[in-house]
Design a protein around this motif. Structure first.
Motif, PDB file in Angstrom:
ATOM      1  N   LEU A 216       0.646  -1.234  -0.037  1.00 12.93           N
ATOM      2  CA  LEU A 216       0.034   0.003   0.002  1.00 12.93           C
ATOM      3  C   LEU A 216       0.972   1.422  -0.103  1.00 12.93           C
ATOM      4  CD1 LEU A 216      -2.729  -1.016   2.735  1.00 12.93           C
ATOM      5  CD2 LEU A 216      -2.916  -0.795   0.034  1.00 12.93           C
ATOM      6  N   SER A 217       2.140   1.171   0.548  1.00 16.58           N
ATOM      7  CA  SER A 217       2.961   2.253   0.654  1.00 16.58           C
ATOM      8  C   SER A 217       3.659   2.735  -0.752  1.00 16.58           C
ATOM      9  CB  SER A 217       4.298   2.178   1.579  1.00 16.58           C
ATOM     10  OG  SER A 217       5.008   1.205   1.242  1.00 16.58           O
ATOM     11  N   LYS A 218       3.601   1.615  -1.800  1.00  7.57           N
ATOM     12  CA  LYS A 218       4.287   2.011  -2.890  1.00  7.57           C
ATOM     13  C   LYS A 218       3.321   2.809  -4.012  1.00  7.57           C
ATOM     14  CE  LYS A 218       6.683  -2.428  -3.150  1.00  7.57           C
ATOM     15  NZ  LYS A 218       8.063  -1.790  -3.255  1.00  7.57           N
ATOM     16  N   ARG A 219       4.065   4.022  -4.319  1.00  7.07           N
ATOM     17  CA  ARG A 219       2.896   4.711  -5.141  1.00  7.07           C
ATOM     18  C   ARG A 219       2.718   4.271  -6.585  1.00  7.07           C
ATOM     19  NH1 ARG A 219       6.244  10.475  -5.556  1.00  7.07           N
ATOM     20  NH2 ARG A 219       7.932   9.124  -5.331  1.00  7.07           N
ATOM     21  N   VAL A 220       3.705   3.408  -6.950  1.00  4.89           N
ATOM     22  CA  VAL A 220       3.511   2.934  -8.320  1.00  4.89           C
ATOM     23  C   VAL A 220       2.177   2.192  -8.234  1.00  4.89           C
ATOM     24  CG1 VAL A 220       5.755   2.901  -9.226  1.00  4.89           C
ATOM     25  CG2 VAL A 220       5.200   0.791  -7.674  1.00  4.89           C
ATOM     26  N   ILE A 221       1.652   1.384  -7.187  1.00 12.70           N
ATOM     27  CA  ILE A 221       0.434   0.720  -7.170  1.00 12.70           C
ATOM     28  C   ILE A 221      -0.767   1.663  -7.399  1.00 12.70           C
ATOM     29  CG2 ILE A 221      -0.835  -0.482  -5.304  1.00 12.70           C
ATOM     30  CD1 ILE A 221       1.251  -2.451  -6.394  1.00 12.70           C
ATOM     31  N   TRP A 222      -0.732   2.808  -6.789  1.00 11.55           N
ATOM     32  CA  TRP A 222      -1.777   3.923  -6.961  1.00 11.55           C
ATOM     33  C   TRP A 222      -2.083   4.348  -8.307  1.00 11.55           C
ATOM     34  CZ3 TRP A 222      -5.190   3.471  -3.192  1.00 11.55           C
ATOM     35  CH2 TRP A 222      -4.530   2.964  -1.869  1.00 11.55           C
ATOM     36  N   TYR A 223      -0.764   4.575  -8.842  1.00  8.46           N
ATOM     37  CA  TYR A 223      -0.625   5.112 -10.351  1.00  8.46           C
ATOM     38  C   TYR A 223      -1.161   4.292 -11.063  1.00  8.46           C
ATOM     39  CZ  TYR A 223       1.825   9.235  -8.881  1.00  8.46           C
ATOM     40  OH  TYR A 223       2.339  10.436  -8.222  1.00  8.46           O
ATOM     41  N   GLN A 224      -0.822   2.976 -10.901  1.00  7.02           N
ATOM     42  CA  GLN A 224      -1.247   1.713 -11.682  1.00  7.02           C
ATOM     43  C   GLN A 224      -2.811   1.416 -11.739  1.00  7.02           C
ATOM     44  OE1 GLN A 224       0.635  -2.140 -11.230  1.00  7.02           O
ATOM     45  NE2 GLN A 224      -0.638  -3.265 -12.779  1.00  7.02           N
ATOM     46  N   ALA A 225      -3.400   1.699 -10.286  1.00  3.47           N
ATOM     47  CA  ALA A 225      -4.623   1.793 -10.168  1.00  3.47           C
ATOM     48  C   ALA A 225      -5.384   2.703 -11.177  1.00  3.47           C
ATOM     49  CB  ALA A 225      -5.114   1.864  -8.840  1.00  3.47           C
ATOM     50  N   VAL A 226      -4.956   4.075 -11.049  1.00  3.79           N
ATOM     51  CA  VAL A 226      -5.561   5.021 -11.718  1.00  3.79           C
ATOM     52  C   VAL A 226      -5.417   4.904 -13.290  1.00  3.79           C
ATOM     53  CG1 VAL A 226      -5.432   7.476 -12.396  1.00  3.79           C
ATOM     54  CG2 VAL A 226      -4.771   6.840  -9.972  1.00  3.79           C
ATOM     55  N   ILE A 227      -4.500   4.293 -13.868  1.00  4.26           N
ATOM     56  CA  ILE A 227      -4.271   3.813 -15.108  1.00  4.26           C
ATOM     57  C   ILE A 227      -5.351   2.956 -15.436  1.00  4.26           C
ATOM     58  CG2 ILE A 227      -2.702   2.688 -16.948  1.00  4.26           C
ATOM     59  CD1 ILE A 227      -0.498   3.753 -15.066  1.00  4.26           C
ATOM     60  N   GLU A 339       6.814  -4.563 -14.136  1.00  2.00           N
ATOM     61  CA  GLU A 339       7.673  -3.437 -14.474  1.00  2.00           C
ATOM     62  C   GLU A 339       7.989  -2.858 -13.163  1.00  2.00           C
ATOM     63  OE1 GLU A 339       7.420   0.508 -17.052  1.00  2.00           O
ATOM     64  OE2 GLU A 339       6.381  -1.316 -17.804  1.00  2.00           O
ATOM     65  N   ALA A 340       6.828  -2.679 -12.095  1.00  4.41           N
ATOM     66  CA  ALA A 340       6.943  -2.365 -10.729  1.00  4.41           C
ATOM     67  C   ALA A 340       7.741  -3.295  -9.626  1.00  4.41           C
ATOM     68  CB  ALA A 340       5.726  -1.948 -10.066  1.00  4.41           C
ATOM     69  N   ARG A 341       8.180  -4.221 -10.187  1.00  6.58           N
ATOM     70  CA  ARG A 341       8.980  -5.253  -9.223  1.00  6.58           C
ATOM     71  C   ARG A 341       8.214  -5.668  -8.176  1.00  6.58           C
ATOM     72  NH1 ARG A 341      11.973  -1.381 -11.254  1.00  6.58           N
ATOM     73  NH2 ARG A 341      13.654  -1.904 -12.717  1.00  6.58           N
ATOM     74  N   ILE A 342       6.963  -5.986  -8.462  1.00  9.11           N
ATOM     75  CA  ILE A 342       6.145  -6.558  -6.905  1.00  9.11           C
ATOM     76  C   ILE A 342       6.537  -8.148  -7.071  1.00  9.11           C
ATOM     77  CG2 ILE A 342       3.783  -6.833  -6.142  1.00  9.11           C
ATOM     78  CD1 ILE A 342       4.856  -3.954  -6.428  1.00  9.11           C
ATOM     79  N   THR A 349      -2.258 -10.784  -3.951  1.00  4.36           N
ATOM     80  CA  THR A 349      -2.995  -9.575  -3.127  1.00  4.36           C
ATOM     81  C   THR A 349      -2.674  -8.288  -3.819  1.00  4.36           C
ATOM     82  OG1 THR A 349      -2.493 -10.922  -1.164  1.00  4.36           O
ATOM     83  CG2 THR A 349      -2.699  -8.861  -0.724  1.00  4.36           C
ATOM     84  N   SER A 350      -1.656  -8.061  -4.532  1.00  5.02           N
ATOM     85  CA  SER A 350      -1.514  -6.562  -5.270  1.00  5.02           C
ATOM     86  C   SER A 350      -2.507  -6.336  -6.318  1.00  5.02           C
ATOM     87  CB  SER A 350       0.151  -6.678  -5.651  1.00  5.02           C
ATOM     88  OG  SER A 350       0.946  -6.815  -4.841  1.00  5.02           O
ATOM     89  N   ILE A 351      -2.825  -7.497  -7.047  1.00  4.52           N
ATOM     90  CA  ILE A 351      -3.561  -7.328  -8.229  1.00  4.52           C
ATOM     91  C   ILE A 351      -5.006  -7.007  -7.703  1.00  4.52           C
ATOM     92  CG2 ILE A 351      -4.829  -8.748  -9.777  1.00  4.52           C
ATOM     93  CD1 ILE A 351      -1.943 -10.147 -10.624  1.00  4.52           C
ATOM     94  N   GLY A 352      -5.063  -7.795  -6.414  1.00  6.22           N
ATOM     95  CA  GLY A 352      -6.591  -7.557  -5.534  1.00  6.22           C
ATOM     96  C   GLY A 352      -6.839  -5.946  -5.129  1.00  6.22           C
ATOM     97  N   ILE A 353      -5.744  -5.558  -4.685  1.00  6.02           N
ATOM     98  CA  ILE A 353      -5.748  -4.194  -4.295  1.00  6.02           C
ATOM     99  C   ILE A 353      -5.896  -3.318  -5.480  1.00  6.02           C
ATOM    100  CG2 ILE A 353      -4.463  -2.276  -2.817  1.00  6.02           C
ATOM    101  CD1 ILE A 353      -3.270  -4.461  -1.352  1.00  6.02           C
ATOM    102  N   ILE A 354      -5.065  -3.399  -6.528  1.00  9.18           N
ATOM    103  CA  ILE A 354      -5.079  -2.546  -7.700  1.00  9.18           C
ATOM    104  C   ILE A 354      -6.510  -2.702  -8.319  1.00  9.18           C
ATOM    105  CG2 ILE A 354      -4.306  -2.276  -9.935  1.00  9.18           C
ATOM    106  CD1 ILE A 354      -1.646  -3.191  -8.739  1.00  9.18           C
ATOM    107  N   SER A 355      -7.195  -3.786  -8.518  1.00 10.53           N
ATOM    108  CA  SER A 355      -8.441  -4.022  -9.076  1.00 10.53           C
ATOM    109  C   SER A 355      -9.667  -3.333  -8.222  1.00 10.53           C
ATOM    110  CB  SER A 355      -8.636  -5.616  -9.092  1.00 10.53           C
ATOM    111  OG  SER A 355      -7.723  -5.995  -9.770  1.00 10.53           O
ATOM    112  N   VAL A 356      -9.598  -3.138  -7.019  1.00  9.47           N
ATOM    113  CA  VAL A 356     -10.471  -2.709  -6.125  1.00  9.47           C
ATOM    114  C   VAL A 356     -10.826  -1.355  -6.572  1.00  9.47           C
ATOM    115  CG1 VAL A 356     -11.091  -1.964  -3.783  1.00  9.47           C
ATOM    116  CG2 VAL A 356     -10.295  -4.292  -4.180  1.00  9.47           C
TER     117      VAL A 356
END
Length: 408
Positions: A216-227, A339-342, A349-356
């Motif tokens: 949740l602290s990774k900014r790339v996760i949030w930018y990916q969600a907006v994308i 690309e974000a090296r998750i 779990t990362s995909i789940g958070i992004i998808s929400v």
């Protein structure tokens, strides 16, 4: 490759009933159930609300259980839900069915599908694997969707104003075809798909609250969600193609469905090309930027109202260019996880958070499009829909730039 083909087959088939049915056969769908565009949008909202919760819990589920079992069960119960569709007589019951599909297609299916694809792609072929998944799903949707259009044409003469009884009978045959297909694919997946192995099966590798905070602290996760939000708005706009052909170009139900099927064929071309190009360049985010630029210009062309109604070619060309941008981005946005090296063991779990966050258009875009189309009959409603596409694509372009900046 055989395993990827099974994922492609499963990955598109499960969405035939909740999405492709209304996308390709939208004018017939509205007539058969005697609902408005806004009411169809609320069906998608019922799906989307359940899906939002399912994305969150489906991610950890994919990190703990076999993809084969999750995918097979999801396909089977989704197909059974489709059979009941032909016996639904009320809008309320139809809403419950869409909510049910939000559970079966997401909680059990979505993260498991994407995680299995990431495992197949490995370190070096992520964009290609996801591009082939999306493009292959597009090919599958185009082939099966074209067969379904043929079924509609067989039972429904190619006329502009068929009777309601004719529409209902033809539509029922299409629904039975899709439901039977989805159940069959569930059986094939249950028998032939291998259980992917990765280190996340080790209890010590399973997601912890500490790891979740890191994600949740990774900014790339949030930018990916907006994308994904912006790209998914574009994907939802493709639901309007067949209705646009009917309202503006005066096409019949069968001809309008053919326009919807054309978009499915473009999906295959755009996604596969984008995947190979992204792997060649080594950056999915760069190709995603180009996709958003295409979406901006395509949305502005149709949204401007400059296209002459009497020349369908210009509209069809604009629809094709819209598809190129939308499906190129859609084919690549989950390769950004690599690309974000998750780490792989928390990818579900990362995909789940992004998808929400990323798939919130499932909740708001359907009613919003329905409102625009119902309150602005004719060409104006469709123009406003495509101007919305251009606006979100511009936001997506900015988010992609920020993703690349932070990731570097």
């Amino acid at each position: 490759m055989f395993q990827l083909l099974l994922l492609i087959l499963a990955g598109e088939s499960i969405f035939f009933l909740p999405f492709v049915l209304a996308r390709v056969f939208r004018p017939t769908f509205l007539a058969v159930f005697e609902i408005t565009n806004l009411e169809l949008g609320t069906l998608f909202s019922a799906y989307g609300i359940i899906a939002m919760v399912s994305y969150f819990f489906g991610g950890p589920l994919a990190d703990r259980f076999s993809p084969r079992a999750l995918l097979a069960v999801a396909l089977a119960v989704t197909g059974l839900g489709g059979i009941t569709m032909n016996f639904i007589a009320s809008f309320a019951a139809l809403s419950w069915l869409y909510a049910f599909w939000g559970l079966t297609t997401i909680l059990l299916f979505w993260a498991a599908l994407l995680k299995a694809t990431r495992i197949i792609g490995g370190e070096d072929f992520q964009a290609r694997a996801f591009g082939l998944l999306e493009g292959g799903r597009g090919l599958m949707a185009a082939l099966v969707g074209s067969i379904a259009v043929g079924i509609l044409a067989f039972y429904l003469p190619d006329q502009v104003s068929p009777s309601l009884a004719e529409q209902q009978h033809a539509f029922q045959q299409v629904v039975f075809f899709f439901a039977g297909w989805v159940i069959l694919v569930g059986v094939l997946v249950g028998v032939f798909l291998k259980n992917s192995s990765d280190t996340s099966d080790d209890t010590s590798k399973r997601i912890t609250w500490k790891q979740l905070k890191v994600v949740l602290s990774k900014r790339v996760i949030w930018y990916q969600a907006v994308i994904i939000v912006c790209a998914y708005v574009g994907y939802k706009v493709t639901d309007d193609f067949s209705l646009l052909a009917s309202d503006i170009l005066g096409f019949s139900d069968v001809q309008s469905a053919q326009v919807g099927a054309l978009a499915l064929w473009m999906r295959m071309i755009a996604a596969i090309t984008a995947g190979f190009l992204a792997d060649r360049l080594g950056q999915s985010s760069k190709v995603i930027s180009w996709g958003f630029v295409i979406m901006i210009f395509s949305g502005l062309i149709i949204g401007s109202g400059w296209l002459p109604d009497e020349v369908p070619f210009y509209y069809l060309l604009s629809i094709i260019s819209t598809c190129l941008g939308v499906y190129a981005v859609r084919g690549l946005y989950f390769s950004l996880v690599q690309e974000a090296r998750i780490p792989l063991n928390i990818s579900g779990t990362s995909i789940g958070i992004i998808s929400v966050i990323g798939f919130t258009p499932d909740i708001f875009m359907g009613p919003f499009m329905g409102y625009l189309l119902d309150e602005n009959p004719g060409a104006l409603g469709h123009q406003l829909v495509f101007l919305t596409l251009a606006g979100f694509a511009f936001i997506g372009l900015i988010a992609t730039h920020q993703f690349r900046k932070v990731n570097q």
